[in-house]
Design an enzyme around this catalytic site. Structure first.
Site, PDB file in Angstrom:
ATOM      1  N   GLU A   1       0.809  -1.257  -0.166  1.00  0.00           N
ATOM      2  CA  GLU A   1       0.249   0.048  -0.118  1.00  0.00           C
ATOM      3  C   GLU A   1       0.890   1.186  -0.097  1.00  0.00           C
ATOM      4  OE1 GLU A   1      -3.775   0.477   0.329  1.00  0.00           O
ATOM      5  OE2 GLU A   1      -3.017   2.216  -0.153  1.00  0.00           O
TER       6      GLU A   1
ATOM      7  N   HIS B   1      -0.064  -9.710  -1.918  1.00  0.00           N
ATOM      8  CA  HIS B   1      -1.400  -9.306  -2.295  1.00  0.00           C
ATOM      9  C   HIS B   1      -1.766  -9.482  -3.425  1.00  0.00           C
ATOM     10  CE1 HIS B   1      -4.030  -5.523  -2.863  1.00  0.00           C
ATOM     11  NE2 HIS B   1      -4.432  -5.658  -1.822  1.00  0.00           N
TER      12      HIS B   1
ATOM     13  N   ARG C   1      -6.530 -15.001   2.946  1.00  0.00           N
ATOM     14  CA  ARG C   1      -7.563 -13.909   3.489  1.00  0.00           C
ATOM     15  C   ARG C   1      -8.198 -13.572   2.026  1.00  0.00           C
ATOM     16  NH1 ARG C   1      -6.429  -7.989   2.847  1.00  0.00           N
ATOM     17  NH2 ARG C   1      -6.588  -8.614   0.798  1.00  0.00           N
TER      18      ARG C   1
ATOM     19  N   THR D   1     -11.717   1.356   1.322  1.00  0.00           N
ATOM     20  CA  THR D   1     -10.971   1.709   0.076  1.00  0.00           C
ATOM     21  C   THR D   1     -10.847   3.128  -0.315  1.00  0.00           C
ATOM     22  OG1 THR D   1     -11.361  -0.571  -0.651  1.00  0.00           O
ATOM     23  CG2 THR D   1     -10.585   1.035  -2.298  1.00  0.00           C
TER      24      THR D   1
ATOM     25  N   HIS E   1       4.822  29.055  26.665  1.00  0.00           N
ATOM     26  CA  HIS E   1       4.939  27.486  26.964  1.00  0.00           C
ATOM     27  C   HIS E   1       6.335  27.126  27.433  1.00  0.00           C
ATOM     28  CE1 HIS E   1       1.536  26.625  23.614  1.00  0.00           C
ATOM     29  NE2 HIS E   1       1.186  27.663  24.530  1.00  0.00           N
TER      30      HIS E   1
HETATM   31  C1  HCA Z   1      -5.707  -1.675  -3.572  1.00  0.00           C
HETATM   32  C2  HCA Z   1      -6.856  -1.439  -2.695  1.00  0.00           C
HETATM   33  C3  HCA Z   1      -6.601  -1.785  -0.995  1.00  0.00           C
HETATM   34  C4  HCA Z   1      -6.943  -3.295  -1.032  1.00  0.00           C
HETATM   35  C5  HCA Z   1      -7.054  -3.659   0.315  1.00  0.00           C
HETATM   36  C6  HCA Z   1      -7.014  -5.198   0.728  1.00  0.00           C
HETATM   37  C7  HCA Z   1      -8.092  -0.993  -0.757  1.00  0.00           C
HETATM   38  O1  HCA Z   1      -4.975  -0.900  -3.745  1.00  0.00           O
HETATM   39  O2  HCA Z   1      -5.803  -2.908  -3.997  1.00  0.00           O
HETATM   40  O3  HCA Z   1      -6.664  -5.850   0.138  1.00  0.00           O
HETATM   41  O4  HCA Z   1      -7.583  -5.438   1.633  1.00  0.00           O
HETATM   42  O5  HCA Z   1      -7.721  -0.298   0.099  1.00  0.00           O
HETATM   43  O6  HCA Z   1      -9.097  -1.465  -0.733  1.00  0.00           O
HETATM   44  O7  HCA Z   1      -5.577  -1.175  -0.715  1.00  0.00           O
HETATM   45 CU    CU Z   2      -5.695   0.345   0.383  1.00  0.00          CU
END
Ligand code: HCA
Ligand code: CU
Length: 439
Positions: free
Chosen positions: A21, A93, A155, A188, A312
């Site tokens: 991310e 991911h 997940r 998101t 302060h």
């Molecule tokens: C992305 C979107 C994501 C995924 C989050 C997740 C989001 O960039 O793919 O896989 O749980 O914010 O939904 O970051």
């Molecule tokens: Cu995200």
């Protein structure tokens, strides 16, 4: 190989996604200025593992040959740290696509963080599939992975979960929960509020009482921290965070900000085996990768120990608690931690000499000084000061001088990196505190 089923998850498991991310941050679009090379990524992963993070999310190795290579390098450093820090899990991911899945498995991922957009917006404008079509393709894929790779951590996340109705979410989750270890419910686009988060967590827990939940909160409204806090308190065990909250748009929850707030709320259960004193050093390390200081809005930052208003300053010097309520030293905002944390590297030495001690210094010199400092620090006796050693090296061997600050500005700032005598939580800090007065 270590198996997830042999691991007992802690009350709060941070899933750090700085390298996934965080890498989607708009900051990193300026490649000339900001870029994580493999060495940076390895250093970040290493720091996270030492900090006590057990789950690190990376891009799918399918994304590019470079990501694949980086994945292998990060895996190698993880393996190296196993004896010292125990096992950490690397999660890829991945889209709900067999090619992504195959690449991640081949790269040796411990788990797959699979996702697909479920909201009407995502269905219409992202992938064009309706809910039934999603279920018909995702369910057999998960079933298949579960059967052939029983030890993979799985997940499933319904992307844009906060713009998806509960009924629609349940319709999909009901079909896939038999095959996954946890479900993600990402905000998101950053529309969730603490109230909607608490409600959502409650209803998910009611419907899937034995399944772990994962949160991911974007900061478009400035709520990512408070939403994550709310979710943890409502029983969400896994939380996605990044260093300094870096991420797409305004980012997601900052790891150290979340842990700091749990500490302030005396929610010590959720802090089990995180190396909290490494919080500021890890922020400094990461900020320097972005060629920045730790942002002033970051709760675990030196700025929160900086006082400039005359009124302060006077009160603060009489009693620090007048303008500081929180135990920042417990999170490493102290001289000894900045210099001697297990994460000390050239960037911390650079930051310290430049930003705290005002030396005229460039990065190359900082690297050389660090090398000498690291060689010699092992010879220090218990009463010797690492700061003194560093300054001796800087001044005597490198001839560094301090930037001269005009008198009228000199008095304008006070940073007292020492104990903040507010309440019982600061008791231990007195033993370790080192005072630094800049005045
Ligand atoms: C992305 C979107 C994501 C995924 C989050 C997740 C989001 O960039 O793919 O896989 O749980 O914010 O939904 O970051
Ligand atoms: Cu995200």
């Amino acid at each position: 190989m270590f198996l997830f089923k042999d691991y007992t998850p802690r009350p709060l498991e941070i899933i750090d996604t700085t390298l996934r991310e965080g890498s989607q941050s708009s900051l990193l679009h300026d490649h000339y200025k900001y870029f994580f090379n493999q060495r940076d990524k390895v250093e970040i992963a290493r720091a996270l593992i030492i900090f006590g993070v057990k789950f690190i999310e990376l891009f799918s190795p399918h994304v590019s040959p470079r990501e694949k290579d980086d994945f292998a390098a990060i895996k190698a450093i993880r393996d190296e740290l196993i004896m010292q820090k125990g096992y950490s899990f690397l999660l890829a991911h991945v889209r709900c696509h067999p090619d992504d899945v195959a690449a991640a498995i081949e790269a040796g991922a411990d788990g797959l963080n699979m996702y697909i957009g479920l909201s009407a917006t995502a269905r219409t404008y992202s992938h064009g599939k309706d809910l039934l079509t999603i279920i018909r393709s995702v369910r057999p894929l998960l079933e298949d992975i579960r059967k052939n790779h029983p030890n993979l951590i799985l997940r499933f996340s319904g992307e844009d979960a906060f713009r998806t109705s509960e009924d629609e979410l349940f319709q999909v989750y009901d079909e896939i929960v038999p095959y996954v270890d946890r479900i993600g419910t990402p905000d998101t686009v950053g529309i969730a509020t603490p109230v909607s988060v608490a409600e959502r967590v409650r209803s998910l827990r009611e419907r899937y009482p034995t399944l772990d939940l994962e949160g991911h909160f974007h900061d478009d409204r400035g709520f990512s921290l408070v939403n994550a806090l709310e979710a943890v308190k409502a029983g969400m065990r896994y939380m996605d965070t990044t260093l300094l909250g870096l991420g797409d748009r305004s980012g997601i929850t900052s790891m150290t900000a979340l842990l700091y707030n749990l500490y302030i709320d005396k929610d010590y259960d959720h802090l089990e085996s995180y190396h909290l004193r490494g919080a500021y050093p890890i922020n400094v390390m990461f900020a320097s990768k972005l060629k920045k200081l730790v942002p002033s809005k970051e709760p675990v930052s030196l700025t929160n120990r900086t006082h400039t208003a005359g009124v302060h300053q006077k009160a603060f010097l009489n009693h620090a608690s007048t303008y500081e309520a929180f135990p920042l030293d417990q999170f490493g905002v102290s001289e000894s931690e900045v210099l001697l944390g297990p994460l000390s590297g050239w960037n911390i030495v650079y930051y310290f000499l430049k930003e705290i001690k005002y030396y005229n210094i460039d990065e190359a010199t900082a690297r050389q000084i660090t090398k000498l400092f690291k060689d010699r620090i092992y010879n220090l006796g218990p009463d010797d000061s690492p700061t003194q050693l560093l300054i001796e090296i800087a001044e005597d061997e490198f001839g560094l001088t301090r930037i001269s600050i005009p008198n009228q500005f000199k008095d304008n700032i006070v940073q007292l990196m020492t104990e903040v005598p507010t309440d019982e939580t600061t008791e231990t800090s007195r033993e370790t505190a080192v005072s630094l007065k800049r005045k």
